[in-house]
Design a protein around this motif. Structure first.
Motif, mmCIF file in Angstrom:
data_model
loop_
_atom_site.group_PDB
_atom_site.id
_atom_site.type_symbol
_atom_site.label_atom_id
_atom_site.label_comp_id
_atom_site.label_asym_id
_atom_site.label_seq_id
_atom_site.Cartn_x
_atom_site.Cartn_y
_atom_site.Cartn_z
ATOM 1 N N VAL A 242 0.848 -1.195 0.000
ATOM 2 C CA VAL A 242 0.000 0.000 0.000
ATOM 3 C C VAL A 242 0.884 1.245 0.000
ATOM 4 O O VAL A 242 2.057 1.195 0.388
ATOM 5 N N SER A 243 0.310 2.360 -0.403
ATOM 6 C CA SER A 243 1.073 3.606 -0.527
ATOM 7 C C SER A 243 1.770 4.009 0.771
ATOM 8 O O SER A 243 2.924 4.440 0.764
ATOM 9 N N ASN A 244 1.052 3.867 1.897
ATOM 10 C CA ASN A 244 1.592 4.334 3.171
ATOM 11 C C ASN A 244 2.775 3.509 3.674
ATOM 12 O O ASN A 244 3.439 3.898 4.636
ATOM 13 N N ALA A 245 3.041 2.364 3.028
ATOM 14 C CA ALA A 245 4.192 1.552 3.429
ATOM 15 C C ALA A 245 5.500 2.151 2.926
ATOM 16 O O ALA A 245 6.575 1.792 3.409
ATOM 17 N N ILE A 246 5.416 3.059 1.964
ATOM 18 C CA ILE A 246 6.604 3.646 1.368
ATOM 19 C C ILE A 246 6.845 5.042 1.934
ATOM 20 O O ILE A 246 5.987 5.923 1.842
ATOM 21 N N LYS A 247 8.013 5.227 2.530
ATOM 22 C CA LYS A 247 8.396 6.521 3.088
ATOM 23 C C LYS A 247 9.099 7.354 2.017
ATOM 24 O O LYS A 247 9.645 6.816 1.048
ATOM 25 N N SER A 248 9.126 8.668 2.241
ATOM 26 C CA SER A 248 9.795 9.560 1.283
ATOM 27 C C SER A 248 11.289 9.278 1.207
ATOM 28 O O SER A 248 11.940 9.580 0.200
ATOM 29 N N THR A 249 11.841 8.686 2.270
ATOM 30 C CA THR A 249 13.276 8.387 2.302
ATOM 31 C C THR A 249 13.620 7.041 1.662
ATOM 32 O O THR A 249 14.799 6.735 1.477
ATOM 33 N N ASP A 250 12.615 6.223 1.344
ATOM 34 C CA ASP A 250 12.880 4.930 0.719
ATOM 35 C C ASP A 250 13.340 5.125 -0.722
ATOM 36 O O ASP A 250 12.695 5.871 -1.480
ATOM 37 N N PRO A 251 14.419 4.470 -1.126
ATOM 38 C CA PRO A 251 14.913 4.602 -2.517
ATOM 39 C C PRO A 251 14.105 3.723 -3.471
ATOM 40 O O PRO A 251 14.631 2.847 -4.158
ATOM 41 N N LEU A 252 12.800 3.958 -3.499
ATOM 42 C CA LEU A 252 11.888 3.117 -4.259
ATOM 43 C C LEU A 252 10.880 3.971 -5.017
ATOM 44 O O LEU A 252 10.640 5.129 -4.671
ATOM 45 N N ILE A 253 10.266 3.372 -6.004
ATOM 46 C CA ILE A 253 9.221 4.030 -6.783
ATOM 47 C C ILE A 253 7.925 3.244 -6.646
ATOM 48 O O ILE A 253 7.906 2.015 -6.799
ATOM 49 N N SER A 254 6.830 3.940 -6.332
ATOM 50 C CA SER A 254 5.506 3.326 -6.254
ATOM 51 C C SER A 254 4.758 3.603 -7.554
ATOM 52 O O SER A 254 4.578 4.770 -7.936
ATOM 53 N N VAL A 255 4.336 2.554 -8.205
ATOM 54 C CA VAL A 255 3.632 2.687 -9.480
ATOM 55 C C VAL A 255 2.157 2.342 -9.277
ATOM 56 O O VAL A 255 1.839 1.230 -8.840
ATOM 57 N N PRO A 256 1.243 3.262 -9.601
ATOM 58 C CA PRO A 256 -0.194 2.961 -9.470
ATOM 59 C C PRO A 256 -0.601 1.792 -10.362
ATOM 60 O O PRO A 256 -0.023 1.579 -11.435
ATOM 61 N N ILE A 257 -1.592 1.038 -9.895
ATOM 62 C CA ILE A 257 -2.106 -0.107 -10.639
ATOM 63 C C ILE A 257 -3.434 0.281 -11.283
ATOM 64 O O ILE A 257 -4.375 0.702 -10.597
ATOM 65 N N ASN A 258 -3.508 0.152 -12.577
ATOM 66 C CA ASN A 258 -4.711 0.504 -13.330
ATOM 67 C C ASN A 258 -5.529 -0.767 -13.552
ATOM 68 O O ASN A 258 -5.325 -1.492 -14.523
ATOM 69 N N ASP A 259 -6.408 -1.040 -12.616
ATOM 70 C CA ASP A 259 -7.213 -2.262 -12.693
ATOM 71 C C ASP A 259 -8.477 -2.069 -11.865
ATOM 72 O O ASP A 259 -8.414 -1.895 -10.650
ATOM 73 N N ALA A 260 -9.619 -2.124 -12.521
ATOM 74 C CA ALA A 260 -10.898 -1.906 -11.837
ATOM 75 C C ALA A 260 -11.194 -2.980 -10.801
ATOM 76 O O ALA A 260 -12.012 -2.764 -9.900
ATOM 77 N N SER A 261 -10.546 -4.125 -10.915
ATOM 78 C CA SER A 261 -10.798 -5.234 -9.983
ATOM 79 C C SER A 261 -10.011 -5.100 -8.693
ATOM 80 O O SER A 261 -10.245 -5.871 -7.747
ATOM 81 N N LEU A 262 -9.069 -4.170 -8.644
ATOM 82 C CA LEU A 262 -8.219 -4.028 -7.465
ATOM 83 C C LEU A 262 -9.010 -3.387 -6.317
ATOM 84 O O LEU A 262 -9.517 -2.278 -6.452
ATOM 85 N N PRO A 263 -9.133 -4.055 -5.174
ATOM 86 C CA PRO A 263 -9.892 -3.476 -4.048
ATOM 87 C C PRO A 263 -9.073 -2.425 -3.315
ATOM 88 O O PRO A 263 -7.834 -2.373 -3.456
ATOM 89 N N PRO A 264 -9.719 -1.592 -2.517
ATOM 90 C CA PRO A 264 -8.981 -0.658 -1.661
ATOM 91 C C PRO A 264 -8.417 -1.393 -0.449
ATOM 92 O O PRO A 264 -8.722 -2.561 -0.218
ATOM 93 N N PHE A 265 -7.588 -0.700 0.292
ATOM 94 C CA PHE A 265 -7.054 -1.218 1.552
ATOM 95 C C PHE A 265 -7.674 -0.389 2.670
ATOM 96 O O PHE A 265 -7.392 0.797 2.812
ATOM 97 N N TYR A 266 -8.569 -1.004 3.437
ATOM 98 C CA TYR A 266 -9.243 -0.307 4.521
ATOM 99 C C TYR A 266 -8.459 -0.443 5.826
ATOM 100 O O TYR A 266 -7.881 -1.487 6.108
#
Length: 296
Positions: A242-266
């Motif tokens: 999930v987005s919140n697992a990635i900190k601004s200091t992490d040397p990583l890139i978060s790529v959004p997933i374009n898929d209508a079947s993907l559920p949210p994380f509550y």
């Protein structure tokens, strides 16, 4: 009717042997025998088939029906014993998944400390799937939980506080790093770093793979979120977080997933309906609810 008689019967239904029950409770066998007889007299039915040897107990139809009720009573007795055992300790047995905890909890620690709550907290840290089981089993009393759908349970009271989105997390040098979004179906040839089954992420990832007929090439499984991110940074594979697992200091890139079947994380606040909340537990729930909902 004596509660102890019901507990003896419950154990007899489980072990199918009078001697084993007497040894379990450290009593003489006639004590168990008389307990069963008292229940039969009380209900005016036979609970045990007397044609069977004492070494191979078989319940009658009435005994099988009573067993269903007694199992519920036994579970409630065990829960009461657990709660009474910790009642004088004023301990808040709290479940906190690592991703949710790392994002929300540090900013709340000073407020909880000033309210006299932090020192009373005994946190159990694991994935939401495992914590939900611990909550139902009475090992913890309340928790922040992640889920891919609203929590619906006859045993659990819950309230959704916020939601997040699942993303693909990659090394900056990955061919996926520059994409504005990626379709899940296009990930079939990627190598992954996977999380353990304790996490909601694993279930959602598996469901999405099944939906798109993907057999993921998982190079490594871990229950440690930070290790998973480090492995991605070393280009071992990509991962699903999930987005919140990635900190601004992490040397990583978060790529959004374009898929209508993907559920949210509550993210939900949850506790057992049978648990009587202490004043401090109520205050903890209020603090967490106010803080997390304001971040929406």
């Amino acid at each position: 009717m004596k509660l102890k008689d019901l507990m003896y019967f419950n154990k007899l239904a489980e072990l199918k042997n009078y001697t084993d029950v007497s040894q379990y409770y450290d009593v003489k066998q006639p004590t168990v025998t008389m307990a069963i007889k008292r229940l039969e007299n009380n209900f005016n039915v036979e609970l045990v088939n007397r044609n069977q040897s004492h070494h191979n107990v078989k319940l009658t139809n009435a005994g099988l029906r009573l067993e269903e009720h007694v199992k519920i009573i036994s579970d409630q007795v065990n829960e009461i014993e657990q709660e009474m055992g910790s009642a004088n300790d004023h301990v808040i047995r709290f479940g906190l998944p690592p991703i949710i905890g790392n994002y929300y909890f540090p900013k709340l620690a000073s407020e909880l400390l000033s309210l006299g709550i932090l020192n009373d907290m005994d946190n159990s840290e694991s994935g939401s799937q495992k914590l939900l089981s611990e909550l139902k089993d009475g090992h913890i009393d309340l928790a922040l939980l992640g889920s891919s759908a609203p929590l619906e349970s006859s045993e659990i009271s819950s309230r959704i506080l916020t939601s997040d989105t699942f993303k693909i997390v990659v090394n900056p040098k990955s061919h996926l790093a520059g994409m504005k979004s990626v379709r899940f179906a296009n990930l079939k040839n990627e190598e992954f770093v996977g999380l353990s089954d304790d996490f909601v992420h694993t279930k959602v990832f598996s469901d999405m793979c099944d939906l798109h007929s993907i057999h993921p090439n998982i190079k490594y499984h871990t229950s440690d979120i930070e290790l998973a991110k480090q492995l991605v940074s070393e280009n071992v594979g990509i991962t699903f977080l999930v987005s919140n697992a990635i900190k601004s200091t992490d040397p990583l890139i978060s790529v959004p997933i374009n898929d209508a079947s993907l559920p949210p994380f509550y993210v939900s606040m949850a506790y057992r309906k049978s648990h009587v909340l202490s004043p401090k537990e109520k205050e903890l729930i209020n603090v967490l609810t106010k803080s997390i909902t304001q971040k929406k």
